[in-house]
Design a protein around this motif. Structure first.
Motif, short mmCIF file in Angstrom:
data_model
loop_
_atom_site.label_atom_id
_atom_site.label_comp_id
_atom_site.label_asym_id
_atom_site.label_seq_id
_atom_site.Cartn_x
_atom_site.Cartn_y
_atom_site.Cartn_z
N LEU A 52 -0.42 -1.87 13.45
CA LEU A 52 0.87 -2.07 14.02
C LEU A 52 1.95 -2.82 12.43
O LEU A 52 1.37 -2.35 11.60
CB LEU A 52 0.58 -4.49 14.15
CG LEU A 52 -0.15 -4.23 15.28
CD1 LEU A 52 -1.44 -5.09 15.19
CD2 LEU A 52 0.87 -4.70 16.65
N GLY A 53 2.81 -2.67 12.78
CA GLY A 53 3.87 -3.05 11.83
C GLY A 53 3.46 -3.82 11.21
O GLY A 53 3.37 -5.27 11.13
N THR A 54 4.43 -4.15 9.78
CA THR A 54 4.37 -5.11 8.67
C THR A 54 5.22 -5.60 7.52
O THR A 54 5.82 -6.55 7.28
CB THR A 54 3.12 -4.74 7.53
OG1 THR A 54 4.20 -4.16 6.66
CG2 THR A 54 1.94 -4.49 7.94
N ALA A 55 6.62 -5.26 8.44
CA ALA A 55 7.78 -5.19 7.93
C ALA A 55 7.65 -5.64 6.21
O ALA A 55 7.21 -4.60 5.22
CB ALA A 55 8.41 -6.28 8.31
N SER A 56 7.75 -7.05 5.57
CA SER A 56 7.62 -7.22 4.17
C SER A 56 6.36 -7.23 3.19
O SER A 56 6.40 -7.34 2.40
CB SER A 56 8.28 -8.26 4.31
OG SER A 56 9.93 -8.08 3.88
N ALA A 57 5.27 -7.72 4.30
CA ALA A 57 4.52 -7.22 3.91
C ALA A 57 4.24 -5.92 2.94
O ALA A 57 3.30 -5.87 1.92
CB ALA A 57 3.17 -7.91 5.21
N THR A 58 5.24 -5.30 3.31
CA THR A 58 4.47 -3.66 2.71
C THR A 58 5.05 -3.65 1.03
O THR A 58 4.83 -3.33 0.18
CB THR A 58 5.15 -3.14 2.96
OG1 THR A 58 5.29 -3.05 4.53
CG2 THR A 58 5.10 -1.44 2.12
N LYS A 59 5.77 -5.45 0.68
CA LYS A 59 6.47 -5.34 -0.53
C LYS A 59 4.85 -5.28 -1.32
O LYS A 59 4.95 -5.41 -2.56
CB LYS A 59 7.05 -6.38 -0.89
CG LYS A 59 8.42 -6.12 -0.06
CD LYS A 59 9.36 -7.76 -0.09
CE LYS A 59 10.73 -7.68 -0.18
NZ LYS A 59 10.96 -7.90 1.39
N THR A 60 3.40 -6.18 -0.77
CA THR A 60 2.25 -6.78 -2.11
C THR A 60 1.87 -5.62 -2.38
O THR A 60 1.73 -5.11 -2.92
CB THR A 60 1.47 -6.94 -0.88
OG1 THR A 60 2.64 -8.29 -1.18
CG2 THR A 60 0.05 -7.14 -1.96
N LEU A 61 2.27 -4.11 -1.16
CA LEU A 61 1.35 -2.40 -1.64
C LEU A 61 2.64 -1.80 -2.39
O LEU A 61 2.07 -1.89 -3.39
CB LEU A 61 1.55 -1.86 -0.48
CG LEU A 61 1.13 -2.73 1.07
CD1 LEU A 61 1.15 -0.78 2.03
CD2 LEU A 61 -0.25 -2.12 0.63
N THR A 62 4.10 -2.25 -2.86
CA THR A 62 4.69 -1.67 -3.47
C THR A 62 4.31 -2.62 -4.85
O THR A 62 4.22 -1.90 -6.01
CB THR A 62 6.45 -2.31 -2.95
OG1 THR A 62 6.60 -1.27 -2.13
CG2 THR A 62 6.98 -1.71 -4.27
N ALA A 63 4.23 -3.86 -4.70
CA ALA A 63 4.02 -4.77 -6.09
C ALA A 63 3.18 -3.83 -6.86
O ALA A 63 2.57 -3.82 -8.81
CB ALA A 63 4.17 -5.94 -6.17
N LEU A 64 1.25 -4.07 -5.98
CA LEU A 64 0.44 -3.47 -6.51
C LEU A 64 0.42 -1.69 -6.83
O LEU A 64 0.05 -1.90 -8.15
CB LEU A 64 -0.95 -4.06 -5.56
CG LEU A 64 -1.48 -4.63 -4.84
CD1 LEU A 64 -2.12 -4.37 -3.65
CD2 LEU A 64 -2.75 -5.71 -6.45
N THR A 65 1.15 -0.95 -6.32
CA THR A 65 2.05 0.62 -7.06
C THR A 65 2.18 -0.19 -8.53
O THR A 65 1.82 0.80 -9.18
CB THR A 65 2.68 1.02 -6.00
OG1 THR A 65 1.47 1.32 -4.53
CG2 THR A 65 2.44 2.38 -6.53
N THR A 66 3.03 -0.55 -8.38
CA THR A 66 3.35 -0.82 -9.70
C THR A 66 3.10 -1.32 -11.18
O THR A 66 3.16 -0.70 -11.88
CB THR A 66 5.39 -2.09 -9.55
OG1 THR A 66 6.11 -1.22 -8.42
CG2 THR A 66 5.83 -1.80 -10.62
N LEU A 67 1.96 -2.12 -9.92
CA LEU A 67 1.29 -3.16 -11.81
C LEU A 67 0.24 -1.87 -11.69
O LEU A 67 -0.50 -2.08 -13.12
CB LEU A 67 0.62 -4.01 -10.93
CG LEU A 67 1.38 -5.42 -10.73
CD1 LEU A 67 1.30 -6.72 -10.37
CD2 LEU A 67 2.69 -5.53 -12.49
N ALA A 68 0.00 -1.21 -10.60
CA ALA A 68 -1.38 0.55 -11.38
C ALA A 68 -0.11 1.01 -12.24
O ALA A 68 -1.46 1.41 -13.14
CB ALA A 68 -1.78 0.43 -9.63
#
Length: 334
Positions: A52-68
């Motif tokens: 299912l689509g997640t819309a802005s929940a994707t921002k958490t994946l982006t934040a984690l990628t950035t912090l990694a």
């Protein structure tokens, strides 16, 4: 939790919920239920493993990628956007940093300013949505939005800031955003059913996103054909629960980075919450959550370590999730 399951069933029936709800408590899955249709035209029912689509929940994946990438030394929280953007996006101020963007404190103009948008089902993109596939493609919509306030001055939710983060991550690492998310987050967390799918060629296990409670009109003309940075990932409730477990186990980023992510960086009194780095935070308690709302998508995924509780509601129509989210907020004391 038998009575809760009954309340969920009643609310789902009364409100036309279509999607998946899962509740885990003390390491056990107490509720896992699927409702409605992943594809209404062919009457294909939603399953627990429907993507299912997640819309802005994707921002958490982006934040984690950035912090990694910060942990790897590829980026720093103090890295300025300007140092990697070059001549692109000249309206982004010289002092805007990665940390400002993560915390929604950058002050940059937003290509999707939610304070000025109408209904979620309006057509909001200024370029044909099929042309938005990669982070570089988004330069066409990110530009031309003047600074709203000085960097660091205050919190203001900003979609474009997370697309800029995707751009910065690509340029600093030399690796595409979607591949970075896979390497930095999805693989370490064991999120095997999460991916950035094209909305115009969804695979059989992915749900179409519908604009309304009834009808066949989907969101394919309303959202970028592939999300980057601020939205667009498809997932399952099980994968999101794996994400919470892996996050707190230090399997994605180290515990000090997790602590930083969960530390309040902004107050959001209008929404009765605070904000960390890529996560919504309870205004006084220990709960954190992911949230997504857009044409054809509505969802929330909550983790409260004090209760050993994780619950997720994802719906494949615009307002479908909110009655169940409200029910679980009330019954589970968010």
């Amino acid at each position: 939790m038998r009575s809760l399951e009954q309340q969920i069933a009643t609310t789902a029936q009364d409100t036309g919920f279509s999607g998946v709800v899962q509740v885990d408590w003390r390491g056990n899955t107490e509720v896992a239920l699927a409702y409605g249709y992943a594809d209404r035209a062919f009457a294909i029912g939603t399953r627990l493993d429907t993507q299912l689509g997640t819309a802005s929940a994707t921002k958490t994946l982006t934040a984690l990628t950035t912090l990694a990438l910060v942990e790897q030394g590829v980026l720093a929280l103090s890295t300025t956007a300007r140092s990697l953007l070059g001549d692109d996006l000249p309206d982004v101020a010289e002092d805007v940093t990665v940390e400002h963007l993560l915390a929604h404190r950058s002050g940059i103009g937003d290509y999707l300013d939610e304070d000025t948008l109408g209904a979620a089902t309006d057509y909001v993109m200024t370029v044909p949505v099929h042309q938005l596939v990669t982070a570089e493609d988004y330069l066409r919509v990110l530009g031309g939005h003047p600074t709203v306030f000085p960097a660091g001055e205050r919190f203001a939710y900003n979609n474009g800031g997370y697309v800029v983060l995707a751009l910065l991550s690509e340029r600093a690492s030399g690796v595409g955003y979607h591949e970075l998310v896979r390497r930095c987050v999805l693989e370490p967390a064991g999120m095997v059913d999460t991916a950035f799918l094209r909305s115009d060629e969804l695979p059989g296990r992915a749900a179409r996103g519908y604009l309304d409670r009834e009808g066949l009109r989907t969101n394919v003309l309303h959202l970028p054909v592939v999300g980057v940075g601020d939205g667009g990932a498809y997932t399952t409730t099980a994968d999101l629960h794996r994400l919470w477990k892996a996050l707190h186990a230090g399997e994605i980023i180290a515990p000090p980075s997790v602590e930083l992510m969960l530390r309040p960086h902004g107050e959001w009194p209008e929404e009765s919450r605070r904000y960390g780095l890529g996560l919504h935070l309870h205004e006084t308690g220990t709960a954190a959550w992911l949230e997504g709302s857009d044409a054809g998508v509505s969802m929330t995924s909550v983790h409260d370590p004090s209760q050993e509780l994780t619950w997720t509601v994802i719906s494949n129509w615009t307002d479908g999730a909110w009655p169940l989210v409200n029910l679980l907020n009330e019954q589970l004391r968010l």
